[in-house]
Write an enzyme that holds these catalytic residues in place. Structure first.
Site, mmCIF file in Angstrom:
data_model
loop_
_atom_site.group_PDB
_atom_site.id
_atom_site.type_symbol
_atom_site.label_atom_id
_atom_site.label_comp_id
_atom_site.label_asym_id
_atom_site.label_seq_id
_atom_site.Cartn_x
_atom_site.Cartn_y
_atom_site.Cartn_z
ATOM 1 N N LEU A 1 2.385 31.882 -13.933
ATOM 2 C CA LEU A 1 2.820 30.937 -14.961
ATOM 3 C C LEU A 1 2.331 29.529 -14.636
ATOM 4 C CD1 LEU A 1 6.518 31.902 -15.852
ATOM 5 C CD2 LEU A 1 4.479 32.201 -17.247
ATOM 6 N N CYS B 1 -13.377 38.522 -11.894
ATOM 7 C CA CYS B 1 -12.761 39.648 -12.618
ATOM 8 C C CYS B 1 -12.256 39.304 -14.012
ATOM 9 C CB CYS B 1 -11.610 40.205 -11.784
ATOM 10 S SG CYS B 1 -12.123 40.695 -10.148
ATOM 11 N N ARG C 1 -17.634 32.267 -8.093
ATOM 12 C CA ARG C 1 -18.030 32.920 -9.338
ATOM 13 C C ARG C 1 -17.079 32.563 -10.479
ATOM 14 N NH1 ARG C 1 -18.511 38.955 -7.316
ATOM 15 N NH2 ARG C 1 -16.920 38.187 -5.890
ATOM 16 N N LYS D 1 -10.187 29.645 -6.979
ATOM 17 C CA LYS D 1 -8.778 29.457 -6.624
ATOM 18 C C LYS D 1 -8.745 29.187 -5.126
ATOM 19 C CE LYS D 1 -7.736 34.285 -5.708
ATOM 20 N NZ LYS D 1 -6.847 35.416 -5.916
ATOM 21 N N LYS E 1 -26.300 42.980 6.338
ATOM 22 C CA LYS E 1 -24.838 42.911 6.211
ATOM 23 C C LYS E 1 -24.182 43.980 7.091
ATOM 24 C CE LYS E 1 -21.466 42.594 2.492
ATOM 25 N NZ LYS E 1 -21.226 42.917 1.080
HETATM 26 C C1 UGA Z 1 -7.532 39.389 -10.311
HETATM 27 C C2 UGA Z 1 -6.184 40.144 -10.459
HETATM 28 O O1 UGA Z 1 -5.081 39.259 -10.188
HETATM 29 C C3 UGA Z 1 -6.124 41.340 -9.505
HETATM 30 O O2 UGA Z 1 -4.924 42.078 -9.732
HETATM 31 C C4 UGA Z 1 -7.332 42.239 -9.778
HETATM 32 O O3 UGA Z 1 -7.360 43.355 -8.934
HETATM 33 C C5 UGA Z 1 -8.619 41.429 -9.568
HETATM 34 O O4 UGA Z 1 -8.613 40.316 -10.470
HETATM 35 C C6 UGA Z 1 -9.783 42.340 -9.837
HETATM 36 O O5 UGA Z 1 -9.916 42.828 -10.960
HETATM 37 O O6 UGA Z 1 -10.507 42.697 -8.890
HETATM 38 P P1 UGA Z 1 -8.473 37.529 -8.610
HETATM 39 O O7 UGA Z 1 -9.680 37.468 -9.513
HETATM 40 O O8 UGA Z 1 -8.693 37.607 -7.147
HETATM 41 O O9 UGA Z 1 -7.564 38.814 -9.000
HETATM 42 O O10 UGA Z 1 -7.651 36.221 -8.881
HETATM 43 P P2 UGA Z 1 -6.202 35.787 -9.438
HETATM 44 O O11 UGA Z 1 -5.326 35.437 -8.322
HETATM 45 O O12 UGA Z 1 -5.711 36.774 -10.426
HETATM 46 O O13 UGA Z 1 -6.611 34.428 -10.199
HETATM 47 C C7 UGA Z 1 -7.509 34.440 -11.318
HETATM 48 C C8 UGA Z 1 -7.602 33.058 -11.935
HETATM 49 O O14 UGA Z 1 -6.354 32.698 -12.521
HETATM 50 C C9 UGA Z 1 -7.925 31.942 -10.937
HETATM 51 O O15 UGA Z 1 -8.875 31.051 -11.520
HETATM 52 C C10 UGA Z 1 -6.590 31.277 -10.708
HETATM 53 O O16 UGA Z 1 -6.694 29.934 -10.332
HETATM 54 C C11 UGA Z 1 -5.938 31.415 -12.071
HETATM 55 N N1 UGA Z 1 -4.460 31.351 -12.018
HETATM 56 C C12 UGA Z 1 -3.746 32.340 -11.415
HETATM 57 C C13 UGA Z 1 -3.814 30.300 -12.629
HETATM 58 O O17 UGA Z 1 -4.456 29.395 -13.217
HETATM 59 N N2 UGA Z 1 -2.447 30.265 -12.607
HETATM 60 C C14 UGA Z 1 -1.712 31.225 -12.008
HETATM 61 O O18 UGA Z 1 -0.446 31.141 -12.029
HETATM 62 C C15 UGA Z 1 -2.366 32.287 -11.388
#
Ligand code: UGA
Length: 425
Positions: A246, A256, A324, A317, A36
């Site tokens: 939302l 996470c 994961r 997403k 890597k």
């Molecule tokens: C999340 C947090 O948003 C970050 O602030 C944090 O730093 C990160 O975890 C971490 O701990 O490292 P992430 O896992 O990249 O970030 O993804 P998100 O964008 O938060 O989405 C998480 C899940 O929620 C996804 O499955 C997404 O599809 C879902 N989601 C998100 C929804 O179903 N609806 C929404 O409106 C937003």
């Protein structure tokens, strides 16, 4: 400008390193994975993350960013040491700190006096103290500086954060860490390490709770005949609620939210507090996977084992290649268990997936719908909205569409004779 070692080149470490280099610091990123490091030196970024390859290339070209094998090699000449190693979920739900402890032990003998060790990995409450104990050096400070980076928008989240949180009992060390963010316009909050660690977990668990709540509201909307899109819009205008996070969906996932929500419930239990609320948040999410799979099975009629389903979207997403804890995989596992034949397409997934042995992964969205009785949308990739739905209608003998992200244009599909079912509408 400071000399910073970043230990661990996952998406948090690499983003942190590339962004600090962009801010003008001299950054050395370390990993144990030699292959890597070799490819990073050539500017090859192993993950899909918007603009990260550009930032890494710019950092290498300016001489501000370099890569080495081994934590000690990076730390020996630096004054700041960012620990960005994984903290996976252990068997009992608590976070596994072994990578963190190994990294701390490796850098302890080589760090110059007066160094500041910064915990960026998501670690259980009290871990900053554990790192300090493992290192056994009273001439260095250990502080917590949690990350709030979303995959897919990590660079933007780093450079335009809502806040920078620093947890430190040593004021001078906190001020030095705050100084690294000069050029970033955001409130900087200094607190003690335990509060900083709690802010990280409570933020993720709150966002996960918000999503479980919204998904439950979507289910309620289906029962009472409301449209969840309008309901969340109307709720979001209230500044106390806010418009973000939302969107209902097939459940939430990623590397996470599930891990951190489970870990926080576990931390609470270990400290004698029964955080039942979080268990419900997690249970609602499991139910959402079940409900989404049931919706797909319901449109297939009495004999799902003879039906075939097309799936668009596999990553947890859009904007990432990360699978994961993907809700899409959870839903497909359930649909596949009923004997349904599945062909899946995702713009960021190149081949077959071990966790979905019975699912054929194809490289074209039209190939996925070819011969399908139903289509299910599980990840919100924007490009799905702009596909040729006349072509989809020609290739697909069935007419059922389950849109678990409320992504597609319902009227466009209904005009072509599709039976469209979203979430909460
Ligand atoms: C999340 C947090 O948003 C970050 O602030 C944090 O730093 C990160 O975890 C971490 O701990 O490292 P992430 O896992 O990249 O970030 O993804 P998100 O964008 O938060 O989405 C998480 C899940 O929620 C996804 O499955 C997404 O599809 C879902 N989601 C998100 C929804 O179903 N609806 C929404 O409106 C937003």
């Amino acid at each position: 400008m400071a000399k910073i070692a970043v230990i661990g080149t996952g998406y948090v470490g690499l983003t942190t390193g590339a962004c600090f280099a962009h801010l003008g610091h001299e950054v050395v990123c370390a990993d144990i994975d030699e292959a890597k490091i070799e490819s990073l030196r050539r500017g090859e970024v192993p993950i899909v993350e918007m603009n990260l390859d550009r930032f890494v290339a710019e950092g290498i070209a300016s001489g501000n960013l370099s890569f080495v094998v081994g934590a000690a090699e990076a730390s020996k000449d630096c004054e700041f040491h960012y620990l960005c190693v994984p903290t996976p979920q252990g068997e009992d739900g608590s976070a596994d700190l072994s990578y963190l402890e190994i990294a701390a032990a490796q850098i302890a003998p080589v760090m110059p006096t007066g160094s500041v060790v910064v915990n960026k990995s998501t670690v259980p409450v009290g871990s900053t103290g554990i790192v300090a104990r493992v290192m056994g050096r009273n001439d260095v400070s250990v502080v917590s500086n949690p990350e709030f980076l979303r995959e897919g928008t990590a660079i933007d989240d780093f450079l335009n954060p809502d806040r920078v949180v620093i947890g430190s009992r040593d004021q001078e060390a906190a001020i030095r860490v705050a100084g690294l963010y000069t050029g970033v316009r955001a409130p900087v909050m200094v607190t003690d390490p335990i509060s900083a660690e709690t802010i990280k977990y409570a933020s993720n668990a709150f966002l996960a709770s918000k999503l479980s709540f919204v998904n439950a509201v979507a289910n309620l909307c289906e029962a009472v005949g409301a449209d969840v899109n309008d309901v969340v819009l109307g709720m979001g205008y209230d500044r106390r609620i806010g418009k973000e996070f939302l969107k209902p969906g097939p459940g939430w996932g990623g590397s996470c939210f599930p891990k951190d929500t489970i870990a926080l419930a576990r931390i609470a239990e270990d400290h004698g507090y029964d955080f039942t609320f979080l268990r419900e948040v997690l249970a609602v999410n499991e139910e959402q996977f079940d409900r989404t799979a049931d919706k797909v099975l319901a449109v297939l009629g009495d004999d799902p084992a003879s039906a075939s389903v097309a799936c668009w979207g596999l990553t947890f997403k859009a904007g990432t290649d990360d699978l994961r804890q993907s809700p899409a995989i959870e839903v497909l596992k359930r649909v596949s268990a009923a004997g349904v034949k599945i062909k899946a397409y995702d713009p960021a997934v190149g081949g077959q997936l071990d966790e979905l042995a019975g699912v054929e992964v194809v490289q074209d969205p039209y190939a996925a719908v070819d011969g399908a009785d139903a289509l299910v949308v599980l990840t919100e990739w924007d490009e799905f909205r702009w596909l040729d739905f006349d072509k989809v209608a020609e290739s697909m003998p069935g007419r059922a569409v389950v849109d678990a992200r409320n992504l597609l244009d319902r009227s466009q599909l209904e005009r072509r004779g599709f039976d469209y079912r979203g979430i909460g509408r």
